[in-house]
Design a protein around this motif. Structure first.
Motif, PDB file in Angstrom:
ATOM      1  N   ALA A 101       0.252  -1.969  10.026  1.00 20.34           N
ATOM      2  CA  ALA A 101      -0.916  -2.635   9.441  1.00 20.34           C
ATOM      3  C   ALA A 101      -1.442  -1.783   8.291  1.00 20.34           C
ATOM      4  CB  ALA A 101      -2.012  -2.811  10.491  1.00 20.34           C
ATOM      5  N   SER A 102      -2.212  -2.386   7.396  1.00 21.66           N
ATOM      6  CA  SER A 102      -2.855  -1.630   6.319  1.00 21.66           C
ATOM      7  C   SER A 102      -4.266  -1.239   6.753  1.00 21.66           C
ATOM      8  CB  SER A 102      -2.924  -2.473   5.042  1.00 21.66           C
ATOM      9  OG  SER A 102      -3.870  -3.508   5.189  1.00 21.66           O
ATOM     10  N   ILE A 103      -4.879  -0.362   5.965  1.00 20.88           N
ATOM     11  CA  ILE A 103      -6.223   0.104   6.308  1.00 20.88           C
ATOM     12  C   ILE A 103      -7.225  -1.046   6.270  1.00 20.88           C
ATOM     13  CG2 ILE A 103      -6.893   0.737   3.955  1.00 20.88           C
ATOM     14  CD1 ILE A 103      -7.591   2.676   7.244  1.00 20.88           C
ATOM     15  N   THR A 104      -6.916  -2.097   5.523  1.00 17.59           N
ATOM     16  CA  THR A 104      -7.831  -3.262   5.451  1.00 17.59           C
ATOM     17  C   THR A 104      -7.857  -4.048   6.749  1.00 17.59           C
ATOM     18  OG1 THR A 104      -6.035  -4.553   4.459  1.00 17.59           O
ATOM     19  CG2 THR A 104      -7.597  -3.515   2.955  1.00 17.59           C
ATOM     20  N   SER A 105      -6.950  -3.714   7.672  1.00 17.42           N
ATOM     21  CA  SER A 105      -6.944  -4.386   8.970  1.00 17.42           C
ATOM     22  C   SER A 105      -7.956  -3.781   9.934  1.00 17.42           C
ATOM     23  CB  SER A 105      -5.555  -4.298   9.601  1.00 17.42           C
ATOM     24  OG  SER A 105      -4.594  -4.927   8.806  1.00 17.42           O
ATOM     25  N   ARG A 106      -8.613  -2.722   9.496  1.00 22.05           N
ATOM     26  CA  ARG A 106      -9.572  -2.070  10.389  1.00 22.05           C
ATOM     27  C   ARG A 106     -10.684  -3.048  10.752  1.00 22.05           C
ATOM     28  NH1 ARG A 106     -12.724   3.754   9.664  1.00 22.05           N
ATOM     29  NH2 ARG A 106     -13.055   4.076  11.906  1.00 22.05           N
ATOM     30  N   GLY A 107     -10.968  -3.142  12.014  1.00 20.34           N
ATOM     31  CA  GLY A 107     -11.930  -4.113  12.503  1.00 20.34           C
ATOM     32  C   GLY A 107     -11.233  -5.302  13.148  1.00 20.34           C
ATOM     33  N   TYR A 108     -10.028  -5.608  12.648  1.00 21.25           N
ATOM     34  CA  TYR A 108      -9.226  -6.682  13.250  1.00 21.25           C
ATOM     35  C   TYR A 108      -8.163  -6.070  14.154  1.00 21.25           C
ATOM     36  CZ  TYR A 108      -5.753 -10.402  13.645  1.00 21.25           C
ATOM     37  OH  TYR A 108      -4.846 -11.318  14.128  1.00 21.25           O
ATOM     38  N   TYR A 109      -7.485  -5.045  13.623  1.00 16.60           N
ATOM     39  CA  TYR A 109      -6.494  -4.306  14.403  1.00 16.60           C
ATOM     40  C   TYR A 109      -7.200  -3.100  14.997  1.00 16.60           C
ATOM     41  CZ  TYR A 109      -1.525  -3.318  15.319  1.00 16.60           C
ATOM     42  OH  TYR A 109      -0.290  -3.144  15.899  1.00 16.60           O
ATOM     43  N   PRO A 110      -6.983  -2.751  16.256  1.00 15.76           N
ATOM     44  CA  PRO A 110      -7.760  -1.677  16.904  1.00 15.76           C
ATOM     45  C   PRO A 110      -7.558  -0.318  16.235  1.00 15.76           C
ATOM     46  CG  PRO A 110      -5.886  -2.318  18.272  1.00 15.76           C
ATOM     47  CD  PRO A 110      -5.991  -3.342  17.190  1.00 15.76           C
ATOM     48  N   SER A 127      -7.274   2.424  17.598  1.00 13.18           N
ATOM     49  CA  SER A 127      -6.287   3.225  18.325  1.00 13.18           C
ATOM     50  C   SER A 127      -4.912   3.095  17.717  1.00 13.18           C
ATOM     51  CB  SER A 127      -6.239   2.792  19.794  1.00 13.18           C
ATOM     52  OG  SER A 127      -5.845   1.433  19.903  1.00 13.18           O
ATOM     53  N   LYS A 128      -4.678   2.014  16.940  1.00 15.03           N
ATOM     54  CA  LYS A 128      -3.382   1.793  16.313  1.00 15.03           C
ATOM     55  C   LYS A 128      -3.320   2.289  14.876  1.00 15.03           C
ATOM     56  CE  LYS A 128      -1.328  -0.422  19.722  1.00 15.03           C
ATOM     57  NZ  LYS A 128      -0.122   0.110  20.368  1.00 15.03           N
ATOM     58  N   ILE A 129      -4.435   2.197  14.155  1.00 17.78           N
ATOM     59  CA  ILE A 129      -4.366   2.517  12.727  1.00 17.78           C
ATOM     60  C   ILE A 129      -5.172   3.754  12.338  1.00 17.78           C
ATOM     61  CG2 ILE A 129      -3.964   0.112  12.100  1.00 17.78           C
ATOM     62  CD1 ILE A 129      -6.843  -0.052  11.142  1.00 17.78           C
ATOM     63  N   MET A 130      -5.835   4.413  13.295  1.00 20.36           N
ATOM     64  CA  MET A 130      -6.585   5.623  13.002  1.00 20.36           C
ATOM     65  C   MET A 130      -6.146   6.730  13.958  1.00 20.36           C
ATOM     66  SD  MET A 130      -8.561   4.634  10.519  1.00 20.36           S
ATOM     67  CE  MET A 130      -9.747   5.956  10.364  1.00 20.36           C
ATOM     68  N   TYR A 131      -6.130   7.977  13.431  1.00 16.83           N
ATOM     69  CA  TYR A 131      -5.815   9.136  14.273  1.00 16.83           C
ATOM     70  C   TYR A 131      -6.636  10.311  13.771  1.00 16.83           C
ATOM     71  CZ  TYR A 131      -3.249  12.843  16.653  1.00 16.83           C
ATOM     72  OH  TYR A 131      -2.918  13.925  17.429  1.00 16.83           O
ATOM     73  N   GLU A 132      -7.476  10.862  14.673  1.00 14.91           N
ATOM     74  CA  GLU A 132      -8.357  11.979  14.328  1.00 14.91           C
ATOM     75  C   GLU A 132      -9.195  11.666  13.086  1.00 14.91           C
ATOM     76  OE1 GLU A 132      -5.958  15.470  14.038  1.00 14.91           O
ATOM     77  OE2 GLU A 132      -5.746  15.693  16.217  1.00 14.91           O
ATOM     78  N   GLY A 133      -9.677  10.433  13.015  1.00 18.75           N
ATOM     79  CA  GLY A 133     -10.563  10.021  11.930  1.00 18.75           C
ATOM     80  C   GLY A 133      -9.874   9.671  10.632  1.00 18.75           C
ATOM     81  N   LYS A 134      -8.538   9.731  10.595  1.00 24.85           N
ATOM     82  CA  LYS A 134      -7.798   9.425   9.374  1.00 24.85           C
ATOM     83  C   LYS A 134      -6.889   8.226   9.598  1.00 24.85           C
ATOM     84  CE  LYS A 134      -7.728  14.261   7.846  1.00 24.85           C
ATOM     85  NZ  LYS A 134      -6.873  15.399   7.462  1.00 24.85           N
ATOM     86  N   SER A 135      -6.622   7.534   8.501  1.00 23.27           N
ATOM     87  CA  SER A 135      -5.741   6.379   8.592  1.00 23.27           C
ATOM     88  C   SER A 135      -4.358   6.804   9.048  1.00 23.27           C
ATOM     89  CB  SER A 135      -5.642   5.681   7.236  1.00 23.27           C
ATOM     90  OG  SER A 135      -4.641   4.702   7.264  1.00 23.27           O
ATOM     91  N   ALA A 136      -3.824   6.074  10.012  1.00 24.20           N
ATOM     92  CA  ALA A 136      -2.487   6.358  10.522  1.00 24.20           C
ATOM     93  C   ALA A 136      -1.596   5.125  10.462  1.00 24.20           C
ATOM     94  CB  ALA A 136      -2.569   6.873  11.958  1.00 24.20           C
ATOM     95  N   SER A 137      -2.074   4.096   9.729  1.00 26.38           N
ATOM     96  CA  SER A 137      -1.250   2.882   9.609  1.00 26.38           C
ATOM     97  C   SER A 137       0.030   3.235   8.878  1.00 26.38           C
ATOM     98  CB  SER A 137      -2.016   1.797   8.857  1.00 26.38           C
ATOM     99  OG  SER A 137      -2.424   2.268   7.584  1.00 26.38           O
ATOM    100  N   GLY A 138      -0.126   4.048   7.831  1.00 32.69           N
ATOM    101  CA  GLY A 138       0.977   4.699   7.149  1.00 32.69           C
ATOM    102  C   GLY A 138       2.161   3.827   6.808  1.00 32.69           C
ATOM    103  N   ASP A 167      -1.082   2.791   3.458  1.00 36.91           N
ATOM    104  CA  ASP A 167      -2.494   2.469   3.655  1.00 36.91           C
ATOM    105  C   ASP A 167      -2.914   1.222   2.869  1.00 36.91           C
ATOM    106  OD1 ASP A 167      -2.821   4.572   5.340  1.00 36.91           O
ATOM    107  OD2 ASP A 167      -3.658   5.925   3.850  1.00 36.91           O
ATOM    108  N   VAL A 168      -2.395   1.121   1.639  1.00 38.87           N
ATOM    109  CA  VAL A 168      -2.845   0.034   0.750  1.00 38.87           C
ATOM    110  C   VAL A 168      -2.119  -1.275   1.039  1.00 38.87           C
ATOM    111  CG1 VAL A 168      -2.939  -0.725  -1.653  1.00 38.87           C
ATOM    112  CG2 VAL A 168      -3.497   1.641  -1.065  1.00 38.87           C
ATOM    113  N   ALA A 169      -0.800  -1.213   1.172  1.00 42.30           N
ATOM    114  CA  ALA A 169      -0.011  -2.437   1.247  1.00 42.30           C
ATOM    115  C   ALA A 169       0.482  -2.745   2.656  1.00 42.30           C
ATOM    116  CB  ALA A 169       1.183  -2.342   0.297  1.00 42.30           C
ATOM    117  N   GLY A 170       0.344  -1.791   3.579  1.00 44.29           N
ATOM    118  CA  GLY A 170       0.752  -2.082   4.940  1.00 44.29           C
ATOM    119  C   GLY A 170       2.250  -2.094   5.135  1.00 44.29           C
TER     120      GLY A 170
END
Length: 453
Positions: free
Chosen positions: A164-173, A175-186, A157-160
């Protein structure tokens, strides 16, 4: 426009168009469109993952697409992505893209070699193939090992470490980095497809880059045998058993190690068995197991109890590790047990009597017979004898137990009784019954005409 810009800035650069999911019709359609619109490129690049759609992702199809690229469009061919799982385990907690056995090739380093070997042979079947890229050989978890999920998830989540990292939210969709309201960039969803294990050690499959053209197989696996034997016998009563055990007698592996535990006996020939695997085998060893029954010359019954050599669990483990220090797969592992003679406990047995009574009687309205049955009667002795022999039952076609006693009326008609088991309250009638207590069973009886004399 991208193709034109590259041509203008770097005339010697080879340009590739990368298409996924090999399909002759789709590839032909896309390449024809590129040709129609004048897109300049040199190489058709294709993804190739046999675990996703074997119909297209198989060596024969790759060879056919390569041939089409050359004969119809004059393009070179390359595999831009390929991979195969060496395990189905998950090292970093991010769900793996492949978490099931896909078939076709075995899951493991040898399966990776088999998949790559078949792919390269297909590419080399024409003179148009440039080679292949493995995806992704080193996408292992940040922190090595199988049990650091929380740490690796946080780092993802932090370093990607994933896409992608969670800081990509808004730039990366989302649908790719979130799942059921939780970060899934993992972390990595590909850690079981790498050419390095979870600790970063190279797998044997990496050797195919040196030997796949001439053929290479991972070293064969071998299952170590076991020398499980009796090291001491304790017979405090000096019991004289018939055919007793002796010191150094062999014991069966299957009796003392489960099938799951025996999996730890399997590994690459000549490699050292790790302490972790030895401990797993030790933890699976049966302690306090009882033998079959032995008898003395007077017929008294005894058994042996088997205990691992040592007083405490720690001492037993230490003794086992000492015996097997430095063992390699293919060597014979040693296990020592003490055997203690123990007299069997005498268990008294008793047989519960069965009380069979009639709760309903049918068929007496228009028939007069001698000694008819009545509700509350016990089943006649001869019928009950037949019932005891017949359980679960010698039944006629209708499902009833037929009686054996024949009743004859004064008109010469013959009748027998049919008995129907009543199960409505069978458990309730015998609730809390113990061996020795009577078992209460109820039947209904129905008079049945047999024949006329």
């Amino acid at each position: 426009s991208a193709s034109t810009a590259f041509r203008e800035s770097s005339k010697d650069t080879q340009l590739a168009v990368h298409i996924e999911t090999p399909n002759m019709y789709n590839y032909d359609l896309i390449m024809n469109s590129l040709k129609t619109h004048g897109v300049d490129y040199d190489v058709l690049a294709s993804s190739y993952y046999p675990f996703w759609g074997w119909e297209g992702n198989n060596p024969d199809n790759i060879a056919n697409i390569e041939k089409m690229a050359k004969d119809k469009y004059g393009k070179k061919f390359v595999i831009a992505e390929t991979g195969w799982p060496f395990t189905l385990q998950n090292s970093d907690g991010t769900p793996n893209n492949i978490s099931y056995d896909p078939g076709h090739y075995p899951v493991g380093p040898q399966g990776q070699v088999d998949e790559l070997s078949a792919m390269y042979k297909a590419i080399l079947s024409n003179d148009n193939g440039l080679g292949a890229f493995y995806w992704e050989p080193a996408w292992i978890p940040v922190k090595a090992g199988w049990d650091n999920w929380q740490y690796n998830k946080l780092m993802g989540d932090v370093a990607g470490t994933g896409w992608a990292s969670i800081t990509s939210r808004g730039y990366y969709p989302d649908s790719k980095i979130m799942y059921e309201g939780k970060s899934a960039s993992g972390g990595t969803s590909w850690d079981n497809n790498t050419l390095f294990d979870d600790q970063g050690h190279p797998l044997q499959s990496l050797m195919m880059y040196k030997g796949f053209l001439t053929g290479y197989e991972s070293p064969a696996n071998v299952t170590s045998s076991t020398d499980i034997k009796v090291s001491q016998i304790f017979n405090n009563g000096n019991v004289d058993l018939v055919n007793p055990l002796k010191v150094n007698d062999q014991l069966s592996t299957d009796d003392f190690i489960s099938q799951a535990g025996q999996e730890y006996l399997n590994g690459i020939t000549g490699t050292k068995i790790s302490d972790a695997s030895l401990k797993a085998i030790f933890n699976d060893l049966q302690d306090g197991k009882q033998s079959k029954t032995y008898t003395d010359k007077d017929g008294n019954k005894y058994h042996y109890e088997f205990w691992l050599d040592g007083q405490t669990t720690a001492e037993k483990l230490n003794n086992f590790l000492k015996l097997n220090s430095g063992m390699k797969y293919g060597d014979t592992l040693k296990v020592n047990y003490t055997a203690t003679v123990v007299k069997d406990k005498e268990v008294q047995t008793v047989t519960s009597p069965v009380h069979v009574t009639l709760n309903k009687v049918y068929g007496l309205n228009d028939v007069t017979i001698d000694s008819p049955l009545s509700v509350g009667d016990s089943m006649p002795a001869e019928e009950f004898k037949n019932l005891r022999k017949a359980i679960p039952g010698v039944y006629n076609a209708t499902g009833a137990l037929e009686g054996t006693k024949v009743y004859t009326t004064d008109t010469g008609n013959h009748y027998i009784y049919e008995y129907w088991l009543t199960t409505d309250d069978l458990q309730g009638a015998n609730k809390d019954a113990k061996f020795g207590d009577p078992i209460n069973v109820t039947y209904s009886a129905s008079l049945k005409w047999v024949k006329t004399a």
